[in-house]
Design a protein around this motif. Structure first.
Motif, mmCIF file in Angstrom:
data_model
loop_
_atom_site.group_PDB
_atom_site.id
_atom_site.type_symbol
_atom_site.label_atom_id
_atom_site.label_comp_id
_atom_site.label_asym_id
_atom_site.label_seq_id
_atom_site.Cartn_x
_atom_site.Cartn_y
_atom_site.Cartn_z
ATOM 1 N N ARG A 1 0.864 -1.185 0.000
ATOM 2 C CA ARG A 1 0.000 0.000 0.000
ATOM 3 C C ARG A 1 0.898 1.232 0.000
ATOM 4 O O ARG A 1 1.926 1.260 0.673
ATOM 5 N N PHE A 2 0.478 2.261 -0.755
ATOM 6 C CA PHE A 2 1.262 3.487 -0.808
ATOM 7 C C PHE A 2 0.443 4.604 -1.444
ATOM 8 O O PHE A 2 -0.595 4.359 -2.059
ATOM 9 N N LYS A 3 0.948 5.816 -1.296
ATOM 10 C CA LYS A 3 0.415 6.970 -2.008
ATOM 11 C C LYS A 3 1.516 7.513 -2.896
ATOM 12 O O LYS A 3 2.701 7.224 -2.698
ATOM 13 N N ARG B 1 -6.941 1.436 -6.466
ATOM 14 C CA ARG B 1 -6.742 2.776 -5.912
ATOM 15 C C ARG B 1 -8.002 3.191 -5.162
ATOM 16 O O ARG B 1 -9.115 3.051 -5.676
ATOM 17 N N SER B 2 -7.815 3.706 -3.951
ATOM 18 C CA SER B 2 -8.953 4.168 -3.154
ATOM 19 C C SER B 2 -9.316 5.596 -3.535
ATOM 20 O O SER B 2 -8.569 6.279 -4.234
ATOM 21 N N ASP C 1 -9.202 8.128 -1.715
ATOM 22 C CA ASP C 1 -8.264 9.113 -1.158
ATOM 23 C C ASP C 1 -6.858 9.011 -1.763
ATOM 24 O O ASP C 1 -5.923 9.639 -1.285
ATOM 25 N N GLU D 1 -4.885 6.233 -2.149
ATOM 26 C CA GLU D 1 -3.990 5.167 -1.711
ATOM 27 C C GLU D 1 -4.080 4.008 -2.704
ATOM 28 O O GLU D 1 -5.171 3.603 -3.100
ATOM 29 N N TYR D 2 -2.920 3.489 -3.096
ATOM 30 C CA TYR D 2 -2.842 2.350 -4.004
ATOM 31 C C TYR D 2 -2.645 1.073 -3.202
ATOM 32 O O TYR D 2 -1.992 1.082 -2.157
ATOM 33 N N THR E 1 4.730 6.481 2.968
ATOM 34 C CA THR E 1 3.387 5.894 3.032
ATOM 35 C C THR E 1 3.368 4.401 2.738
ATOM 36 O O THR E 1 2.302 3.782 2.755
#
Length: 100
Positions: A9-11, A46-47, A49, A51-52, A88
């Motif tokens: 998970r990351f941005k 991808r969310s 907000d 976030e992947y 992140t």
């Protein structure tokens, strides 16, 4: 057959364009990940907000380890890595128990 499932998970780095990242993501999958021994599949979500969540299936834990050992130094992954906000990043590894 039990496979190894990795999640990350990351941005993106602030200001990095999501469409440009989509191109980098496709490239890293086709030019690096899919060419690694034991690669089974990969999906990216991808969310709302930003976030992947990347989910990668490997034939064995050894295949996952070998690929990840080379990932951060591979020339094919550098642009992809530059787009990610490293603060992140959260990852995990799981043994797949079932699939539909």
């Amino acid at each position: 057959m039990t496979t190894t499932v990795e999640t990350v998970r990351f941005k993106l780095t602030p200001g990095f364009d999501a469409a440009a990242f989509a191109e980098l993501d496709r490239s890293v999958e086709s030019d690096y990940m899919a060419k690694q021994p034991g690669f089974v599949s990969r999906e990216v979500t991808r969310s709302d907000d930003g976030e992947y969540l990347v989910i990668v299936h490997w034939a064995t834990v050894q295949d996952a380890d070998a690929t990840m050992q080379g990932f951060f130094g591979a020339s094919q992954t550098q642009d992809f890595l530059a787009a990610i906000d490293k603060t992140t990043v959260a990852s995990g590894r799981y043994a797949q128990l079932s699939s539909s």
